[in-house]
Design a protein around this motif. Structure first.
Motif, mmCIF file in Angstrom:
data_model
loop_
_atom_site.group_PDB
_atom_site.id
_atom_site.type_symbol
_atom_site.label_atom_id
_atom_site.label_comp_id
_atom_site.label_asym_id
_atom_site.label_seq_id
_atom_site.Cartn_x
_atom_site.Cartn_y
_atom_site.Cartn_z
ATOM 1 N N UNK A 182 1.028 -1.545 -0.034
ATOM 2 C CA UNK A 182 -0.273 0.314 -0.072
ATOM 3 C C UNK A 182 0.518 1.487 0.130
ATOM 4 N N UNK A 183 0.396 2.548 -0.568
ATOM 5 C CA UNK A 183 1.069 3.310 -0.803
ATOM 6 C C UNK A 183 0.044 4.641 -0.169
ATOM 7 N N UNK A 184 1.099 4.950 0.392
ATOM 8 C CA UNK A 184 0.356 6.406 1.829
ATOM 9 C C UNK A 184 0.595 7.492 0.893
ATOM 10 N N UNK A 185 -0.134 8.297 0.114
ATOM 11 C CA UNK A 185 0.123 9.452 -0.165
ATOM 12 C C UNK A 185 0.358 10.535 0.956
ATOM 13 N N UNK A 186 1.740 11.485 1.130
ATOM 14 C CA UNK A 186 2.499 11.946 2.657
ATOM 15 C C UNK A 186 2.844 12.968 2.153
ATOM 16 N N UNK A 187 2.980 13.947 2.944
ATOM 17 C CA UNK A 187 4.271 15.247 2.571
ATOM 18 C C UNK A 187 5.599 14.433 3.138
ATOM 19 N N UNK A 207 20.561 7.073 0.799
ATOM 20 C CA UNK A 207 20.436 7.505 -0.862
ATOM 21 C C UNK A 207 19.150 8.432 -1.288
ATOM 22 N N UNK A 208 19.766 9.699 -1.541
ATOM 23 C CA UNK A 208 19.383 10.512 -2.275
ATOM 24 C C UNK A 208 19.242 10.349 -3.605
ATOM 25 N N UNK A 209 18.624 9.620 -3.906
ATOM 26 C CA UNK A 209 17.792 9.686 -5.898
ATOM 27 C C UNK A 209 16.263 9.315 -5.839
ATOM 28 N N UNK A 210 15.763 10.130 -6.634
ATOM 29 C CA UNK A 210 14.773 9.091 -6.919
ATOM 30 C C UNK A 210 14.182 9.670 -9.268
ATOM 31 N N UNK A 211 13.605 9.281 -9.262
ATOM 32 C CA UNK A 211 13.288 8.329 -11.086
ATOM 33 C C UNK A 211 12.217 7.898 -10.506
ATOM 34 N N UNK A 212 11.848 7.471 -12.810
ATOM 35 C CA UNK A 212 11.161 6.439 -13.146
ATOM 36 C C UNK A 212 11.616 5.614 -13.885
ATOM 37 N N UNK A 213 13.319 5.582 -14.090
ATOM 38 C CA UNK A 213 14.008 4.837 -14.621
ATOM 39 C C UNK A 213 14.092 3.101 -13.703
ATOM 40 N N UNK A 214 13.380 2.009 -14.007
ATOM 41 C CA UNK A 214 12.881 1.551 -13.202
ATOM 42 C C UNK A 214 13.785 0.604 -12.694
ATOM 43 N N UNK A 215 14.845 -0.325 -13.779
ATOM 44 C CA UNK A 215 16.108 -0.308 -13.714
ATOM 45 C C UNK A 215 17.199 0.469 -12.959
ATOM 46 N N UNK A 216 17.046 1.414 -12.921
ATOM 47 C CA UNK A 216 17.828 2.352 -12.155
ATOM 48 C C UNK A 216 18.200 2.382 -11.034
ATOM 49 N N UNK A 217 16.556 2.388 -10.777
ATOM 50 C CA UNK A 217 15.664 3.144 -8.468
ATOM 51 C C UNK A 217 15.113 1.947 -8.433
ATOM 52 N N UNK A 218 14.788 1.457 -9.570
ATOM 53 C CA UNK A 218 13.469 0.403 -9.131
ATOM 54 C C UNK A 218 14.390 -0.690 -7.725
ATOM 55 N N UNK A 219 15.704 -0.831 -7.167
ATOM 56 C CA UNK A 219 15.655 -1.187 -6.442
ATOM 57 C C UNK A 219 16.620 -1.232 -5.064
ATOM 58 N N UNK A 266 12.462 4.731 -6.799
ATOM 59 C CA UNK A 266 11.018 4.413 -8.305
ATOM 60 C C UNK A 266 10.521 5.353 -7.741
ATOM 61 N N UNK A 267 9.726 6.191 -7.551
ATOM 62 C CA UNK A 267 8.675 6.568 -7.985
ATOM 63 C C UNK A 267 8.284 8.351 -8.123
ATOM 64 N N UNK A 268 6.585 8.577 -8.751
ATOM 65 C CA UNK A 268 6.465 9.307 -8.719
ATOM 66 C C UNK A 268 6.101 10.995 -7.728
ATOM 67 N N UNK A 269 5.933 10.589 -6.856
ATOM 68 C CA UNK A 269 6.147 11.468 -6.218
ATOM 69 C C UNK A 269 6.414 11.462 -4.818
ATOM 70 N N UNK A 270 6.444 11.874 -3.276
ATOM 71 C CA UNK A 270 6.033 11.468 -2.208
ATOM 72 C C UNK A 270 5.388 11.025 -1.073
ATOM 73 N N UNK A 271 5.518 9.677 -0.965
ATOM 74 C CA UNK A 271 4.903 8.576 -0.239
ATOM 75 C C UNK A 271 5.397 7.852 0.438
ATOM 76 N N UNK A 272 4.419 6.595 1.465
ATOM 77 C CA UNK A 272 5.164 5.970 2.238
ATOM 78 C C UNK A 272 4.950 4.131 1.786
ATOM 79 N N UNK A 273 5.878 3.646 1.489
ATOM 80 C CA UNK A 273 5.225 2.037 0.808
ATOM 81 C C UNK A 273 5.380 1.894 1.840
ATOM 82 N N UNK A 274 4.207 0.842 2.271
ATOM 83 C CA UNK A 274 4.044 -0.137 3.602
ATOM 84 C C UNK A 274 3.844 -2.189 2.929
ATOM 85 N N UNK A 275 4.633 -2.457 3.354
ATOM 86 C CA UNK A 275 4.109 -4.016 2.386
ATOM 87 C C UNK A 275 4.566 -4.832 4.011
#
Length: 308
Positions: A182-187, A207-219, A266-275
């Motif tokens: 579940x991805x919780x949208x949060x500031x 880690x201080x990077x973000x982007x939509x390149x799954x191969x680069x940021x997915x892990x 690997x993210x489109x915006x600020x959120x918390x990924x919980x699993x």
């Protein structure tokens, strides 16, 4: 007997070292540096970001014993892991048990994974080995419990938590590891709370990077992984740089603050990924879970068009 050997080990879920250094000046004017902030609240503390590549969660160790080679796995985590050992190249070499071989290694412990020997004693022996490792005990039996909301309600905008991506979300929740995430949208900077009592098993905070390149940021992302008494593990991901507020091996309580939300990996915006995850034989799988909300059980929508 001629012997040539080399080793290669791969951590599927690495351990990160400290991502920042703390600097403060005491009452005598002496400046101190450390990987933990000072306990005195009146000290003026500044942080120095340090980017550190993650290290393997297990170490492979080979011990010659007579004409044989004992291959050990040393666990660097405060929780159980599973390892799988295999040849990448070998000549006149056999293993007991036959490779690939798996073993479960207790927290901070070691396990003998295999014993290698020459198939034909009078002939040269050579081999290369690879060891994969994964957190969690494959025999874990998670209980049906209700998890706490992993965000501080008072810090959330509006009336409560907003879920941007639920079970089976098309963007990044279609693989077994994240199927029930579940991805919780949060500031950025929202206090992240432990959803249940447990032990901090892994962290990454540098880690201080973000982007939509799954191969680069997915892990890659800043995260905290907590191991619970029944073997289930909760993961809190995409934390801000320096946003991990607990250390590996620390026992935490449900509702205790463990970090600050962010937008790393690997993210489109600020959120918390919980699993909630469990090891199911050298593969992490996610589990559906129940969670309490501000006015009762949290409703999580399954976004999969068809059952996976």
């Amino acid at each position: 007997m001629l012997v040539v050997l080399s080793v290669l080990w791969l951590a599927l879920a690495p351990v990160a070292q400290a991502g920042q250094v703390y600097r403060w000046t005491d009452a005598d004017g002496i400046t101190h540096y450390g990987d933990q902030p000072p306990r005195k609240a009146d000290a003026e503390v500044s942080t120095i970001p340090v980017y550190v590549e993650p290290t393997a969660i297990a170490r492979m160790r080979i011990e010659p014993v007579g004409d044989r080679y004992h291959v050990w796995a040393d666990n660097r985590l405060p929780g159980p892991i599973e390892v799988m050992l295999d040849f990448t190249r070998h000549n006149n070499t056999v293993g007991n048990p036959m490779l690939p071989a798996r073993a479960t290694v207790a927290a901070d412990g070691s396990a003998l994974v295999a014993v290698l020997r020459a198939r034909e004693p009078a002939q040269p022996v050579s081999f290369e080995l690879r060891m994969d490792s994964l957190p969690g005990n494959p025999s874990a039996a998670p209980q049906d419990v209700q998890y706490q909301l992993p965000l501080q309600l008072a810090a959330l905008p509006g009336s409560g938590p907003r879920i941007d991506q639920g079970y089976g979300g098309r963007f990044s929740h279609r693989d077994p590891e994240n199927r029930y995430a579940v991805d919780f949208a949060t500031p950025i900077g929202t206090p992240v709370l432990a959803a249940r009592d447990g032990v901090v098993m892994q962290v990454e905070s540098g880690f201080d990077r973000t982007g939509l390149d799954r191969d680069k940021y997915g892990g890659r992302a800043n995260f905290v992984r907590i191991l619970h008494d029944d073997g289930a593990m909760t993961l809190y991901a995409h934390l801000k740089p320096g946003g991990v507020l607990v250390r590996v091996g620390q026992r935490v309580r449900g509702g205790q603050q463990i970090g600050l939300s962010g937008n790393t990996g690997f993210t489109t915006g600020p959120h918390l990924h919980f699993v909630v995850q469990v090891n199911r034989g050298m593969r992490l799988v996610s589990l559906p879970f129940r969670m309490g909300g501000p006015v009762g059980p949290l409703r999580i929508v399954d976004e999969s068009p068809t059952p996976l």
